[in-house]
Design an enzyme around this catalytic site. Sequence first.
Site, PDB file in Angstrom:
ATOM      1  N   GLU B  52      44.041  35.598  31.028  1.00 41.57           N
ATOM      2  CA  GLU B  52      42.649  35.055  30.548  1.00 41.57           C
ATOM      3  C   GLU B  52      41.756  36.349  30.475  1.00 41.57           C
ATOM      4  O   GLU B  52      40.947  36.284  29.335  1.00 41.57           O
ATOM      5  CB  GLU B  52      41.984  34.407  31.886  1.00 41.57           C
ATOM      6  CG  GLU B  52      42.587  32.946  31.830  1.00 41.57           C
ATOM      7  CD  GLU B  52      43.605  32.819  32.754  1.00 41.57           C
ATOM      8  OE1 GLU B  52      44.236  33.593  32.957  1.00 41.57           O
ATOM      9  OE2 GLU B  52      44.252  31.397  33.068  1.00 41.57           O
ATOM     10  N   PHE B 114      41.585  22.405  45.057  1.00 47.10           N
ATOM     11  CA  PHE B 114      42.894  23.352  44.301  1.00 47.10           C
ATOM     12  C   PHE B 114      42.205  23.971  43.086  1.00 47.10           C
ATOM     13  O   PHE B 114      41.431  23.410  42.187  1.00 47.10           O
ATOM     14  CB  PHE B 114      43.823  22.476  43.974  1.00 47.10           C
ATOM     15  CG  PHE B 114      45.085  23.165  43.461  1.00 47.10           C
ATOM     16  CD1 PHE B 114      45.521  24.414  43.848  1.00 47.10           C
ATOM     17  CD2 PHE B 114      45.361  23.005  41.788  1.00 47.10           C
ATOM     18  CE1 PHE B 114      46.548  25.097  43.258  1.00 47.10           C
ATOM     19  CE2 PHE B 114      46.417  23.675  41.190  1.00 47.10           C
ATOM     20  CZ  PHE B 114      46.959  24.916  41.986  1.00 47.10           C
ATOM     21  N   GLN B 115      42.181  25.193  42.979  1.00 42.28           N
ATOM     22  CA  GLN B 115      41.711  25.862  41.776  1.00 42.28           C
ATOM     23  C   GLN B 115      40.228  25.853  41.515  1.00 42.28           C
ATOM     24  O   GLN B 115      39.745  25.977  40.448  1.00 42.28           O
ATOM     25  CB  GLN B 115      42.569  25.613  40.434  1.00 42.28           C
ATOM     26  CG  GLN B 115      43.929  25.980  40.400  1.00 42.28           C
ATOM     27  CD  GLN B 115      44.699  26.237  39.258  1.00 42.28           C
ATOM     28  OE1 GLN B 115      44.511  25.379  38.130  1.00 42.28           O
ATOM     29  NE2 GLN B 115      45.465  27.036  38.991  1.00 42.28           N
ATOM     30  N   LYS B 164      35.941  18.691  35.176  1.00 40.32           N
ATOM     31  CA  LYS B 164      36.985  17.758  34.621  1.00 40.32           C
ATOM     32  C   LYS B 164      36.403  16.276  34.379  1.00 40.32           C
ATOM     33  O   LYS B 164      36.644  15.906  33.311  1.00 40.32           O
ATOM     34  CB  LYS B 164      38.416  17.761  35.539  1.00 40.32           C
ATOM     35  CG  LYS B 164      39.487  17.360  34.474  1.00 40.32           C
ATOM     36  CD  LYS B 164      40.756  17.443  35.260  1.00 40.32           C
ATOM     37  CE  LYS B 164      42.003  17.163  34.317  1.00 40.32           C
ATOM     38  NZ  LYS B 164      43.112  17.180  35.248  1.00 40.32           N
ATOM     39  N   MET B 480      42.094  61.078  31.738  1.00 41.38           N
ATOM     40  CA  MET B 480      40.916  61.275  31.980  1.00 41.38           C
ATOM     41  C   MET B 480      40.815  61.416  33.579  1.00 41.38           C
ATOM     42  O   MET B 480      39.913  62.664  34.181  1.00 41.38           O
ATOM     43  CB  MET B 480      39.965  60.339  31.379  1.00 41.38           C
ATOM     44  CG  MET B 480      38.302  60.629  31.534  1.00 41.38           C
ATOM     45  SD  MET B 480      38.116  62.188  30.473  1.00 41.38           S
ATOM     46  CE  MET B 480      37.635  61.515  28.897  1.00 41.38           C
TER      47      MET B 480
END
Lengths: 169, 582
Positions: B52, B114-115, B164, B480
């Site tokens: 993502e 969940f999630q 949802k 760097m």
Amino acid sequence: MKHLPSERHTLSILVDNEAGVLARIVGLFSARGYNIESLTVADVSDDHAVSRITVVTSGPPPVIEQILAQLDRLVPVHRVIDLTAYGPHVEREMALVKVAGVGDKRVEALRLADIFRARPVDTSTASFVFEVSGSTEKVNQFITLMREVGLVEVARTGVVAIARGAEAV
Amino acid sequence: MGTEMTGADIVVQALTELGVEVVFGYPGGAVLPIYDALFQQNRIRHILVRHEQAAVHAAEGYARASGKVGVVLVTSGPGATNAVTGITDALMDSIPLVVLTGQVPTHLIGTDAFQECDTVGITRHCSKHNYLVKETAKLGPVLHEAFYIARSGRPGPVVIDIPKDVQIMKARYAKPGTIAHKTYKPQVKGDLAAIEAAVDMLAAAERPILYTGGGIINSGPVATQLLRELAKATGAPVTSTLMGLGTMPDDHPQFLGMLGMHGSYEANMAMNQCDLMVCLGARFDDRVTGRLDAFSPTSRKIHVDIDRSSFNKTVRVDLAIQGDVGSVMEDMLKVWRARGHRAADQKAWWEQIKGWRARNSFGFEQKGEALLPQKAIQRLYEMTKAKKPIISTEVGQHQMWAAQHFGFHDPNKWLTSGGLGTMGYGLPAAIGAQLAFPGALVIDIAGEASIQMNIQELGTATQYRLPVKVFIINNEYMGMVRQWQELNHGGRYSESYSDSLPDFVMLAQAYGWKGITIEGPDDLDAGIQAMLDHPGPVMVDCRVAKLANCFPMIPSGAAHTDMILSAADERGEADDDAKALV
């Protein structure tokens, strides 16, 4: 900028009364390291669409300027008014002060409360709860005096403020 | 009013009406209804990334290259938290994005389902604005408003969290008219009196400089033209931040190159010595200013910015003009012409600049077996410039060398993570840019360490047949980090060696890419040519000198005048105050 003297400013912030708006304001202060000395918030419109948040903050003038600009760019913020910079305005806060004691201390507490125009809003034979309102200094002074006559605990609202005169700022 | 449809269909319908052609995303439980709606249409193309974070960087690359709003679609919980780095990156660099995140159904919010995660809480301070949409009927208006907020004013990422059940429920939807937000009203036009004052200051200046930034690119291509006209009219030298590269052609005689920590000597010295600084769409970032109390001590400063909070944040300015930088420059030019101003005599100023330029601060000498990274980038530029490539980068030495040695001539061709400095940005950003311009040559100039942070996106390019080129400046160090350890920590290279590197050629091949190795100066041109000749995606492992440092450099906490031009100028270890800076 850090070495400039700190100033106390009272900000009045009109915001959309929507979920999370207080978190946005408070989070901005904590994320950017600004001070909050007191904070009050309540719905102030007939249709419950707008809330007024009053924040007392402190910092050197450039920091105050940044706070105003940062608040102003939050999407749900209608207006930010620096009442301290604006000029004449009224600031008040209210405290509920619980004092316990008997005998002379109890009499003295009542007498001091009278001088401060604090009202007893609850009483038992061994305690009072006083409601006192006024400037922050006055409330502080009252609480200091109550320490000597049996102060138990304090609840304070924090400052609410509004500009003087006929106009809405 | 409107047609009754599911929340998921409203999302797709609104996106279509908003002109969205590409969505970068990754499916999951809490966004399945939207994925189902996407499946049943063919107006919006969905690009499946492998992580993502890459979806957001790809959308950023798409947005920066095209000027359009980038769109991301991810699921709840880990989908949203993985997107946070990209969202923060877009906020810091003012990139317009709309990020749609799935959320657990409204009745489960707050139950540690969940999630589930508090997406609006987590993204509150790393987005320009965010929403949790709890009613399907509000979905349409929120989507349209989100696009307006993302692209107007100072652009930025807007997150819309959609439970949802809100995606499944039905509501009426009709395309809203013009968005007139009740509180959010960005100021586009600058104050005319202030603009007149600015023009008079500019006309009177003996040693002016235009200090330009990414705001000009965000304002659109017209702003670039206006900057070039303003430069011509005033005769003033121009320098640019990392984010603004391309607004002035690299070879323009008035262009002094990039300024700041790894900017040119002439740009930084001119900033230090000017009598009038006109900051156009930049924000006095700490990479630019160096030590604040020594920053351009004798100049008067004008700051043009669309974001009021940029004024006086770190540097006090004499005149602040709030507005879109393109609109303000247009008005400045009108006033300049109306008042019949001519470019003032800046002969002495340009003589001084000529002296600084003669130091040739970006100069290097390629000798010996080891290929200098600067040389690699210089040749990459020379061999590709006719194709007007789009360049993305990761973060580190290679990024600064690319900024120094790759010449940019147009806006929207340079995609780099400036504010947040996000390693792993370049490959997905290149993928996003390639989708916006399928026929363009898009090259991610990478480091061997950075590229591994989103290397899984090789698969995305393969899947969509995107001919992205990745040019790895491989010095086997987080260069760097190693450079700072050399300068500030006694050369103790703590954990900065890139051990156990993959065989990049075999890795490329495993993903269906072509892999090329450039071992040294002798294979450089042939390697670049082979990369350009291959029609598909190519990964080039370009082995360079391992211990090269990126100069010039203004060390943290130092003034512009304390620039280190080469290794010979290094002055022992920094003191603790300087060491504490980033």
